[in-house]
Design a protein around this motif. Structure first.
Motif: not given
Length: 173
Positions: A21-25, A31-38, A66-68, A73-75
């Motif tokens: 998983t990669v997180l971009a912020l 806050t804008g966020w994008a993830t490339r999940g596993f 908490n959000w991070l 945990r989820l992604s």
């Protein structure tokens, strides 16, 4: 191609690796966020850390922490974090919010052994649009041209950061 269909398969640097998983912020009050999940699926959105009138000064940063943790945990587990490295802010408040969120992000990453990297604004814009000084609407249009549906420029910037990280191997390409 829809954003849901965009699956990245090329290998990334060791720290990011395939199937990680990669997180971009795009750090800010919104806050804008994008993830490339596993699983290779890219998801994105925005989250607000605007304090209510009854919040103490540190509540936005506790909510961000908490959000991070919840994203991890989820992604996750998150293997790498990329964020927009802003060097100049229009206002003092924006600079303070960015600095606080950045401090939380880097300490959160350090505690978990997650590598993080700032990406200069011009590099993100140039990769997404071909112009290092592209306006907000051009960033939104570039994300839409790639099959995404960003709600605003914050989400578009996060998508651009993620695509930059994936397509340049975090600057190592």
């Amino acid at each position: 191609m829809n954003a849901q269909d965009y699956i990245w398969t090329d290998p990334l640097p060791e720290a990011v690796g395939r199937a990680k998983t990669v997180l971009a912020l795009d750090l800010g009050t919104t806050t804008g966020w994008a993830t490339r999940g596993f699983d290779g699926l890219i998801t994105s959105g925005t989250v607000s850390f605007k304090p209510s009138r009854y919040d103490g000064g540190g509540m936005r940063y506790l909510r961000f922490t908490n959000w991070l943790t919840e994203i991890d945990r989820l992604s996750g587990p998150i293997a790498a974090i990329y964020f927009e490295e802003v060097r100049r802010h229009v206002g003092t408040d924006a600079a303070h919010v960015f600095g606080g969120l950045l401090a939380v992000l880097t300490s959160w990453g350090e505690l978990r052994g997650i590598p993080y990297q700032g990406v200069p604004v011009g590099s993100i814009k140039k990769h997404a649009t071909g112009k290092g000084n592209a306006p907000k609407q051009a960033m939104i249009d570039a994300a839409r041209a790639r099959g995404f549906s960003p709600a605003d420029d914050n989400e578009a910037d996060a998508i651009a950061i993620l695509l930059w990280a994936l397509e340049t191997r975090g600057g190592l390409a």
